[in-house]
Write a protein that holds these residues in place. Structure first.
Motif, PDB file in Angstrom:
ATOM      1  N   GLU A   1      -6.318   7.139   4.628  1.00 47.04           N
ATOM      2  CA  GLU A   1      -5.850   6.082   3.590  1.00 47.04           C
ATOM      3  C   GLU A   1      -5.686   4.716   4.802  1.00 47.04           C
ATOM      4  OE1 GLU A   1      -2.238   6.715   2.037  1.00 47.04           O
ATOM      5  OE2 GLU A   1      -2.921   8.171   0.623  1.00 47.04           O
TER       6      GLU A   1
ATOM      7  N   TRP B   1      -7.575   1.377   4.102  1.00 50.65           N
ATOM      8  CA  TRP B   1      -6.798  -0.013   4.027  1.00 50.65           C
ATOM      9  C   TRP B   1      -7.319  -0.951   5.172  1.00 50.65           C
ATOM     10  CZ3 TRP B   1      -2.903  -1.578   7.826  1.00 50.65           C
ATOM     11  CH2 TRP B   1      -2.367  -2.722   7.375  1.00 50.65           C
TER      12      TRP B   1
ATOM     13  N   LYS C   1       0.981  -1.325   0.023  1.00 52.68           N
ATOM     14  CA  LYS C   1      -0.009   0.132  -0.125  1.00 52.68           C
ATOM     15  C   LYS C   1       0.764   1.211   0.035  1.00 52.68           C
ATOM     16  CE  LYS C   1      -3.646   2.677   0.750  1.00 52.68           C
ATOM     17  NZ  LYS C   1      -4.368   3.032  -0.231  1.00 52.68           N
TER      18      LYS C   1
END
Length: 113
Positions: A57, A61, A20
């Motif tokens: 984020e 995730w 990621k």
């Protein structure tokens, strides 16, 4: 998944973290040791993004799947078994051997037709 899954199995998430955030480094992740605040600060510095962007984020995730090596970890597996106890009839042990189901490799019970 929740952050406590990540924190409890921190090294198992390294591959997913680097996938990621390619800027992440295993040695730096070792030092962070699952501390979410330190992780946000580290990613903010490594990527040049604002901490709030990084937090968003991370939230996104965390909606993903738990890595298979975490799922297969005996601690996680035993926790899953314990949670399944609500589906096991009263008086039956959810950790008991399942030999009576015939899938423990005992070939003596097979019919020889």
């Amino acid at each position: 998944m929740k952050w406590h899954h990540v924190q409890a199995n921190w090294p198992a998430f390294y591959e997913a973290i680097v996938e990621k955030w390619p800027e992440a480094d295993d040695a730096d992740l070792d030092e962070i040791d699952g501390d979410q605040r330190a992780f946000v600060a580290y990613l903010s510095e490594a990527t040049g993004q604002e901490p709030e962007e990084i937090r968003e984020e991370i939230r996104e995730w965390l909606r993903g799947e738990i890595p298979s090596d975490v799922v297969m970890d005996p601690v996680h597996d035993n926790h899953s078994i314990a949670l399944s106890s609500k589906y096991v009839p009263e008086g039956e042990d959810e950790y008991a051997d399942d030999a009576r189901f015939g899938d423990d490799g005992d070939d003596d019970d097979k019919d020889d037709d």
